[in-house]
Design an enzyme around this catalytic site. Structure first.
Site, PDB file in Angstrom:
ATOM      1  N   CYS A 162      61.626  49.804  11.735  1.00  0.00           N
ATOM      2  CA  CYS A 162      62.891  49.650  11.080  1.00  0.00           C
ATOM      3  C   CYS A 162      63.787  50.712  11.954  1.00  0.00           C
ATOM      4  CB  CYS A 162      62.890  49.772   9.782  1.00  0.00           C
ATOM      5  SG  CYS A 162      61.524  50.557   8.988  1.00  0.00           S
TER       6      CYS A 162
ATOM      7  N   GLY B 276      48.923  38.883  14.514  1.00  0.00           N
ATOM      8  CA  GLY B 276      49.906  38.080  15.289  1.00  0.00           C
ATOM      9  C   GLY B 276      49.169  36.799  15.547  1.00  0.00           C
TER      10      GLY B 276
ATOM     11  N   LEU C 170      63.912  43.419   4.881  1.00  0.00           N
ATOM     12  CA  LEU C 170      62.708  44.553   4.243  1.00  0.00           C
ATOM     13  C   LEU C 170      63.151  44.604   2.594  1.00  0.00           C
ATOM     14  CD1 LEU C 170      62.642  47.122   6.731  1.00  0.00           C
ATOM     15  CD2 LEU C 170      61.074  45.720   6.248  1.00  0.00           C
TER      16      LEU C 170
HETATM   17  C1  LIG Z   1      58.646  36.585   6.469  1.00  0.00           C
HETATM   18  C2  LIG Z   1      58.121  38.098   6.833  1.00  0.00           C
HETATM   19  C3  LIG Z   1      58.348  39.298   6.264  1.00  0.00           C
HETATM   20  C4  LIG Z   1      57.751  40.264   6.833  1.00  0.00           C
HETATM   21  N1  LIG Z   1      57.718  41.592   6.258  1.00  0.00           N
HETATM   22  C5  LIG Z   1      56.983  42.756   6.827  1.00  0.00           C
HETATM   23  C6  LIG Z   1      57.228  43.934   6.103  1.00  0.00           C
HETATM   24  O1  LIG Z   1      57.910  44.087   5.217  1.00  0.00           O
HETATM   25  N2  LIG Z   1      56.573  44.961   6.827  1.00  0.00           N
HETATM   26  C7  LIG Z   1      55.958  44.974   8.010  1.00  0.00           C
HETATM   27  O2  LIG Z   1      55.255  45.958   8.405  1.00  0.00           O
HETATM   28  N3  LIG Z   1      55.668  43.713   8.464  1.00  0.00           N
HETATM   29  C8  LIG Z   1      56.667  42.708   8.064  1.00  0.00           C
HETATM   30  N4  LIG Z   1      56.253  41.350   8.598  1.00  0.00           N
HETATM   31  C9  LIG Z   1      55.375  41.374   9.646  1.00  0.00           C
HETATM   32  C10 LIG Z   1      53.921  40.803   9.667  1.00  0.00           C
HETATM   33  O3  LIG Z   1      53.417  41.845   8.627  1.00  0.00           O
HETATM   34  C11 LIG Z   1      53.149  40.517  10.834  1.00  0.00           C
HETATM   35  O4  LIG Z   1      52.982  41.837  11.491  1.00  0.00           O
HETATM   36  C12 LIG Z   1      53.873  39.587  11.784  1.00  0.00           C
HETATM   37  O5  LIG Z   1      54.301  38.527  10.920  1.00  0.00           O
HETATM   38  C13 LIG Z   1      53.016  38.960  12.628  1.00  0.00           C
HETATM   39  O6  LIG Z   1      51.766  38.389  12.069  1.00  0.00           O
HETATM   40  P1  LIG Z   1      51.628  36.722  11.938  1.00  0.00           P
HETATM   41  O7  LIG Z   1      52.094  36.215  13.319  1.00  0.00           O
HETATM   42  O8  LIG Z   1      50.167  36.585  11.461  1.00  0.00           O
HETATM   43  O9  LIG Z   1      52.713  36.520  11.028  1.00  0.00           O
HETATM   44  C14 LIG Z   1      56.917  40.323   8.131  1.00  0.00           C
HETATM   45  C15 LIG Z   1      56.754  38.899   8.608  1.00  0.00           C
HETATM   46  C16 LIG Z   1      57.203  37.989   8.109  1.00  0.00           C
HETATM   47  C17 LIG Z   1      56.983  36.509   8.638  1.00  0.00           C
END
Ligand SMILES: Cc1cc2nc3c(=O)[nH]c(=O)nc-3n(C[C@H](O)[C@H](O)[C@H](O)COP(=O)(O)O)c2cc1C
Length: 304
Positions: free
Chosen positions: A130, A244, A74
């Site tokens: 978190c 997702g 984070l």
């Molecule tokens: C590198 C990285 C950093 C992320 N940082 C956060 C964050 O700061 N806050 C949050 O709510 N989700 C965070 N996520 C989760 C994404 O916003 C998302 O919910 C998750 O990756 C699933 O979507 P996707 O499969 O399209 O990546 C992060 C994901 C990745 C890969």
């Protein structure tokens, strides 16, 4: 841009339902060199906390067969610096601004939300994945009582913006958490965050990620996310933003059929920074070819 993609969530109008997911698109402005941010429905910025945070030790990212593991920890510039340095640059674009935020205690969530509520962002997105340091590290989003308390206490200080609560998938019954978030005052839900995972290097016998475990994202988690959006749609009456493993417009349609009112694109941004804009165009063509007037007509229309 076609009217077929326009949506409204909690009174906020979006030009289209494609939002970049928190943590995968920086503060948005970093991407302005590559794509026209005006073409995005919205940007959910990197999770903001009260103070600047450097995050976990490297290595923090690992590519898996069908997505990635991350334990960034984070990292962010802190709320004041975000408002002063990042927000004015993002405000120049015609895209909705969602600020993802988090805290290590309820008090921190409340304080960050109170500060952000006074800015001209469009929506707040609370990340409850978190750990609550005060409660021995249990994630806010995996204990229904903690979920209720953090949403309820934070919502009390928010006077001007809709509150999206972003659910953790690391629970047995997502319906319970959707219900609790709604009862505590959430205006919308976003689902899902990453699934806890781990990968081990067989040569060194060490985990690939310094944090040992990380969050799994990308195509591998899409079926889990679709199932959760479907279950949430049958449980809550507030809008759901599906997240997702979305890699293309077909995935977006699937999320809509499961019950989404908008979607967020995460890991796909690392594969192709232009992907979200490509999806907007393809989605428009899909609706035209299927003679669907508005994308919202698809929400929850799975035949099950
Ligand atoms: C590198 C990285 C950093 C992320 N940082 C956060 C964050 O700061 N806050 C949050 O709510 N989700 C965070 N996520 C989760 C994404 O916003 C998302 O919910 C998750 O990756 C699933 O979507 P996707 O499969 O399209 O990546 C992060 C994901 C990745 C890969």
């Amino acid at each position: 841009m076609s009217k077929s993609l326009e949506i409204e969530i909690c009174g906020v109008k979006f030009n289209n339902p494609i939002i970049t997911a928190s943590g995968t698109f920086g503060y948005g402005i970093e991407y302005a060199r590559f794509i026209d941010l005006n073409k995005l429905g919205g940007v959910s910025v990197k999770g903001i906390s009260l103070n600047e945070t450097t995050g976990n030790k490297m290595p923090r990212i690992m590519e898996t067969n069908a997505g990635m593991l991350n334990a960034i920890g984070l990292q962010n510039v802190g709320v004041e610096k975000f408002i002063k340095e990042k927000l004015p640059l993002l405000k120049k674009y015609d895209t909705r601004i969602i600020v993802n935020f988090w805290g290590k205690s309820i008090e921190e969530y409340v304080e960050v939300a109170r500060i952000l509520d006074e800015t001209d962002i469009d929506m707040l997105e609370m990340n409850i994945s978190c750990p609550n340091i005060k409660e021995g590290g249990i994630a806010f989003g995996t204990d229904p009582k903690m979920t209720y308390s953090v949403v309820y206490e934070t919502k009390k200080v928010i006077k001007n913006k809709p509150l999206i609560v972003k659910l953790s998938p690391n629970v047995t019954d997502i319906k319970l958490f959707g219900k609790v978030a709604q009862e505590a005052g959430a205006d919308a839900i976003s689902a899902i965050n990453t699934l806890l995972g781990m990968a081990i290097n067989i040569e060194t016998k060490k985990p690939y990620i310094s944090n040992i475990t990380g969050g799994l994202s990308g195509p591998a988690i899409k079926p889990v996310a679709i199932r959760m959006v479907y279950e949430l749609y049958k449980t809550v009456s507030i809008p759901i933003i599906g997240i997702g493993g979305i890699m293309n417009y077909k995935d977006v349609v699937e999320f809509y059929l499961a019950g989404a009112s908008a979607v967020q694109i995460g890991t796909a941004n690392f594969v192709n920074p232009e992907i979200s804009i490509k999806i907007v165009t393809e989605l428009e063509d899909y609706l035209k070819s299927k003679k669907v007037d508005k994308i919202t007509d698809l929400t929850g229309k799975v035949i099950a």
